[in-house]
Scaffold this motif. Structure first.
Motif, PDB file in Angstrom:
ATOM      1  N   TYR A 295       0.794  -1.221   0.000  1.00 18.98           N
ATOM      2  CA  TYR A 295       0.000   0.000   0.000  1.00 18.98           C
ATOM      3  C   TYR A 295       0.834   1.281   0.000  1.00 18.98           C
ATOM      4  CZ  TYR A 295      -4.183  -2.732   0.563  1.00 18.98           C
ATOM      5  OH  TYR A 295      -5.216  -3.606   0.339  1.00 18.98           O
ATOM      6  N   HIS A 296       2.135   1.160  -0.038  1.00 13.52           N
ATOM      7  CA  HIS A 296       3.019   2.323  -0.076  1.00 13.52           C
ATOM      8  C   HIS A 296       4.083   2.135  -1.158  1.00 13.52           C
ATOM      9  CE1 HIS A 296       1.283   2.535   3.966  1.00 13.52           C
ATOM     10  NE2 HIS A 296       1.362   3.839   3.790  1.00 13.52           N
ATOM     11  N   PRO A 297       3.707   2.246  -2.429  1.00 18.40           N
ATOM     12  CA  PRO A 297       4.670   2.016  -3.509  1.00 18.40           C
ATOM     13  C   PRO A 297       5.798   3.051  -3.558  1.00 18.40           C
ATOM     14  CG  PRO A 297       2.585   2.819  -4.383  1.00 18.40           C
ATOM     15  CD  PRO A 297       2.382   2.572  -2.918  1.00 18.40           C
ATOM     16  N   GLU A 298       5.636   4.192  -2.900  1.00 19.12           N
ATOM     17  CA  GLU A 298       6.685   5.211  -2.913  1.00 19.12           C
ATOM     18  C   GLU A 298       7.944   4.751  -2.171  1.00 19.12           C
ATOM     19  OE1 GLU A 298       4.152   5.967   0.720  1.00 19.12           O
ATOM     20  OE2 GLU A 298       3.727   5.573  -1.381  1.00 19.12           O
ATOM     21  N   VAL A 299       7.840   3.673  -1.420  1.00 22.54           N
ATOM     22  CA  VAL A 299       8.991   3.131  -0.700  1.00 22.54           C
ATOM     23  C   VAL A 299      10.028   2.573  -1.670  1.00 22.54           C
ATOM     24  CG1 VAL A 299       9.691   1.302   0.906  1.00 22.54           C
ATOM     25  CG2 VAL A 299       7.643   2.647   1.349  1.00 22.54           C
ATOM     26  N   PHE A 300       9.580   2.086  -2.813  1.00 21.54           N
ATOM     27  CA  PHE A 300      10.466   1.414  -3.753  1.00 21.54           C
ATOM     28  C   PHE A 300      11.254   2.417  -4.595  1.00 21.54           C
ATOM     29  CE2 PHE A 300       7.127  -1.699  -2.892  1.00 21.54           C
ATOM     30  CZ  PHE A 300       7.913  -2.739  -2.446  1.00 21.54           C
ATOM     31  N   THR A 301      12.194   3.080  -3.958  1.00 24.86           N
ATOM     32  CA  THR A 301      13.061   4.011  -4.680  1.00 24.86           C
ATOM     33  C   THR A 301      14.139   3.227  -5.411  1.00 24.86           C
ATOM     34  OG1 THR A 301      14.547   4.253  -2.802  1.00 24.86           O
ATOM     35  CG2 THR A 301      12.674   5.789  -2.925  1.00 24.86           C
ATOM     36  N   GLU A 302      14.847   3.906  -6.287  1.00 22.60           N
ATOM     37  CA  GLU A 302      15.925   3.272  -7.055  1.00 22.60           C
ATOM     38  C   GLU A 302      17.021   2.735  -6.119  1.00 22.60           C
ATOM     39  OE1 GLU A 302      17.166   1.881 -10.613  1.00 22.60           O
ATOM     40  OE2 GLU A 302      15.413   3.146 -10.339  1.00 22.60           O
ATOM     41  N   ASP A 303      17.379   3.521  -5.117  1.00 21.69           N
ATOM     42  CA  ASP A 303      18.415   3.090  -4.168  1.00 21.69           C
ATOM     43  C   ASP A 303      17.976   1.867  -3.368  1.00 21.69           C
ATOM     44  OD1 ASP A 303      20.071   5.149  -4.969  1.00 21.69           O
ATOM     45  OD2 ASP A 303      19.382   6.505  -3.377  1.00 21.69           O
ATOM     46  N   PHE A 304      16.713   1.863  -2.945  1.00 18.58           N
ATOM     47  CA  PHE A 304      16.198   0.737  -2.171  1.00 18.58           C
ATOM     48  C   PHE A 304      16.188  -0.542  -3.006  1.00 18.58           C
ATOM     49  CE2 PHE A 304      12.443  -1.681  -0.544  1.00 18.58           C
ATOM     50  CZ  PHE A 304      13.010  -2.062   0.665  1.00 18.58           C
ATOM     51  N   MET A 305      15.777  -0.428  -4.268  1.00 19.92           N
ATOM     52  CA  MET A 305      15.741  -1.602  -5.136  1.00 19.92           C
ATOM     53  C   MET A 305      17.155  -2.124  -5.413  1.00 19.92           C
ATOM     54  SD  MET A 305      12.621  -2.196  -5.309  1.00 19.92           S
ATOM     55  CE  MET A 305      12.568  -3.511  -6.471  1.00 19.92           C
ATOM     56  N   GLU A 306      18.113  -1.221  -5.567  1.00 15.79           N
ATOM     57  CA  GLU A 306      19.509  -1.651  -5.750  1.00 15.79           C
ATOM     58  C   GLU A 306      20.019  -2.378  -4.512  1.00 15.79           C
ATOM     59  OE1 GLU A 306      22.078   1.495  -6.970  1.00 15.79           O
ATOM     60  OE2 GLU A 306      20.827   1.996  -8.693  1.00 15.79           O
ATOM     61  N   LEU A 307      19.663  -1.868  -3.336  1.00 16.48           N
ATOM     62  CA  LEU A 307      20.056  -2.521  -2.089  1.00 16.48           C
ATOM     63  C   LEU A 307      19.457  -3.912  -1.987  1.00 16.48           C
ATOM     64  CD1 LEU A 307      21.333  -2.322   0.795  1.00 16.48           C
ATOM     65  CD2 LEU A 307      19.097  -1.511   1.539  1.00 16.48           C
ATOM     66  N   LEU A 308      18.167  -4.043  -2.301  1.00 19.31           N
ATOM     67  CA  LEU A 308      17.518  -5.359  -2.258  1.00 19.31           C
ATOM     68  C   LEU A 308      18.158  -6.338  -3.238  1.00 19.31           C
ATOM     69  CD1 LEU A 308      13.716  -4.533  -1.989  1.00 19.31           C
ATOM     70  CD2 LEU A 308      15.215  -5.429  -0.215  1.00 19.31           C
ATOM     71  N   ALA A 309      18.395  -5.879  -4.457  1.00 18.69           N
ATOM     72  CA  ALA A 309      18.996  -6.748  -5.471  1.00 18.69           C
ATOM     73  C   ALA A 309      20.392  -7.172  -5.048  1.00 18.69           C
ATOM     74  CB  ALA A 309      19.033  -6.032  -6.813  1.00 18.69           C
ATOM     75  N   ASP A 310      21.152  -6.228  -4.513  1.00 19.76           N
ATOM     76  CA  ASP A 310      22.512  -6.549  -4.086  1.00 19.76           C
ATOM     77  C   ASP A 310      22.516  -7.539  -2.935  1.00 19.76           C
ATOM     78  OD1 ASP A 310      25.357  -6.201  -4.133  1.00 19.76           O
ATOM     79  OD2 ASP A 310      25.143  -5.056  -2.274  1.00 19.76           O
TER      80      ASP A 310
END
Length: 92
Positions: A30-45
């Motif tokens: 319910y909060h898609p704004e959490v998925f920033t570019e930096d956050f997604m890079e951190l998750l992928a890494d």
């Protein structure tokens, strides 16, 4: 901005039925704004690198084998010899 408890009340869900991961999932859903570019890079890494995926497969492998052992085709080491023997004895 709603918090997780408000969202769950609005959806008619009881708070006590969720573990921590389920609360996080609902919040992120319910909060898609959490998925920033930096956050997604951190998750992928952190979670999609080779060693993490390999470790997870090694953990899951014994259970997969135990559950699906009847579905695996085990090819013997002397497969070529058996194949030649079968085809040699086969009538045209």
């Amino acid at each position: 901005m709603e918090n997780t408890a408000d969202i769950m009340k609005r959806l008619g869900l009881k708070y006590g039925n969720f573990d921590e991961m389920e609360k996080i999932r609902i919040y992120l859903e319910y909060h898609p704004e959490v998925f920033t570019e930096d956050f997604m890079e951190l998750l992928a890494d952190r979670y999609l690198n080779y060693l993490t995926v390999r470790k997870r497969i090694k953990e899951m492998w014994p259970e997969l084998c135990r559950q699906n052992i009847n579905n695996f085709n085990i090819i013997p080491n002397d497969y070529e010899k058996i194949k030649e023997k079968v085809f040699k004895n086969r009538k045209p």
